[in-house]
Design a protein around this motif. Sequence first.
Motif, short mmCIF file in Angstrom:
data_model
loop_
_atom_site.label_atom_id
_atom_site.label_comp_id
_atom_site.label_asym_id
_atom_site.label_seq_id
_atom_site.Cartn_x
_atom_site.Cartn_y
_atom_site.Cartn_z
N GLN A 1 -0.38 63.70 12.66
CA GLN A 1 -0.84 65.19 13.17
C GLN A 1 -1.74 65.24 14.09
O GLN A 1 -1.69 66.17 15.14
CB GLN A 1 -1.52 65.91 11.91
CG GLN A 1 -0.51 66.06 10.56
CD GLN A 1 0.67 66.69 11.10
OE1 GLN A 1 0.22 67.73 11.67
NE2 GLN A 1 1.81 66.24 10.76
N LEU B 1 4.97 60.94 10.10
CA LEU B 1 4.89 62.23 10.39
C LEU B 1 3.63 62.94 9.73
O LEU B 1 2.82 63.56 10.49
CB LEU B 1 5.82 63.43 9.87
CG LEU B 1 7.25 62.91 10.69
CD1 LEU B 1 8.39 63.71 9.98
CD2 LEU B 1 7.21 63.18 12.10
N ARG B 2 3.16 62.51 8.61
CA ARG B 2 1.98 63.09 8.17
C ARG B 2 0.66 62.24 8.79
O ARG B 2 -0.14 62.93 8.94
CB ARG B 2 1.97 62.61 6.55
CG ARG B 2 2.64 63.66 5.55
CD ARG B 2 2.40 63.51 4.09
NE ARG B 2 2.88 62.01 3.81
CZ ARG B 2 3.86 61.79 3.34
NH1 ARG B 2 5.09 62.68 3.37
NH2 ARG B 2 4.03 60.62 2.81
N PRO C 1 6.99 68.91 10.51
CA PRO C 1 6.53 68.41 9.07
C PRO C 1 7.52 67.54 8.76
O PRO C 1 8.51 67.57 8.83
CB PRO C 1 6.21 69.62 8.38
CG PRO C 1 7.32 70.61 9.02
CD PRO C 1 7.37 70.38 10.42
N ALA D 1 3.27 64.07 15.55
CA ALA D 1 4.37 64.84 14.95
C ALA D 1 4.46 66.13 15.52
O ALA D 1 3.66 66.88 16.09
CB ALA D 1 3.77 65.00 13.79
N ARG E 1 11.26 64.94 16.01
CA ARG E 1 10.41 65.04 15.02
C ARG E 1 8.97 64.52 15.46
O ARG E 1 8.06 65.08 14.99
CB ARG E 1 10.73 64.57 13.90
CG ARG E 1 12.10 65.02 13.26
CD ARG E 1 11.63 65.06 11.59
NE ARG E 1 12.69 65.98 10.80
CZ ARG E 1 12.46 67.34 10.85
NH1 ARG E 1 11.19 67.95 11.19
NH2 ARG E 1 13.20 67.94 9.94
#
Length: 119
Positions: A60, A56-57, A43, A40, A91
Motif C-alpha cells: 500500500q 498487494l496488501r 486491492p 499496489a 495490479r
Amino acid sequence: MSEPPASWEDNSPERLYVITGGRSGPSTAVDLDLVTLVVARAPAMPEMQPEQAAILRMCQAPLSVAEIAAYAGLPVSAVTVLVGDLMAARRVRVRPPVPAAQLPDLALIEAVIDGLQKL
C-alpha cells in the motif's frame, strides 16, 4: 517408520515451484532488482494466489523487492516472478528508486564561494 512430509511453511523447492508456476523469472520483460520500488494499484482479490494477495496488501506504501522478500519469507527470485505477474495484470506499479543526489559542478561551487567572500 517413514518421516512425515515436509511442511509447506518452509521454503522447500516444491513450494516455490508451485508458487512461481515453475518459472525462474518474470513472464514479461521486466527489469526488477533488489531496490526497485513496488506500489499496489488495486486491492487483493479472493481468487488470487495467497502470496500475490499478501504482496498487494504489503505494498500500500512503496516497498523494495528486497523488503517484500524479507516480509514474505520468500527468495527474491520468487518475489520477482510474483511481482512480474502482478505487473502484467496491472495490479502493481514499479519504479526505480530515487537516484542519489548528484554533486553540483565544481565551477559552480567555486563561484558561490568567491561571491560569498566578496560580501
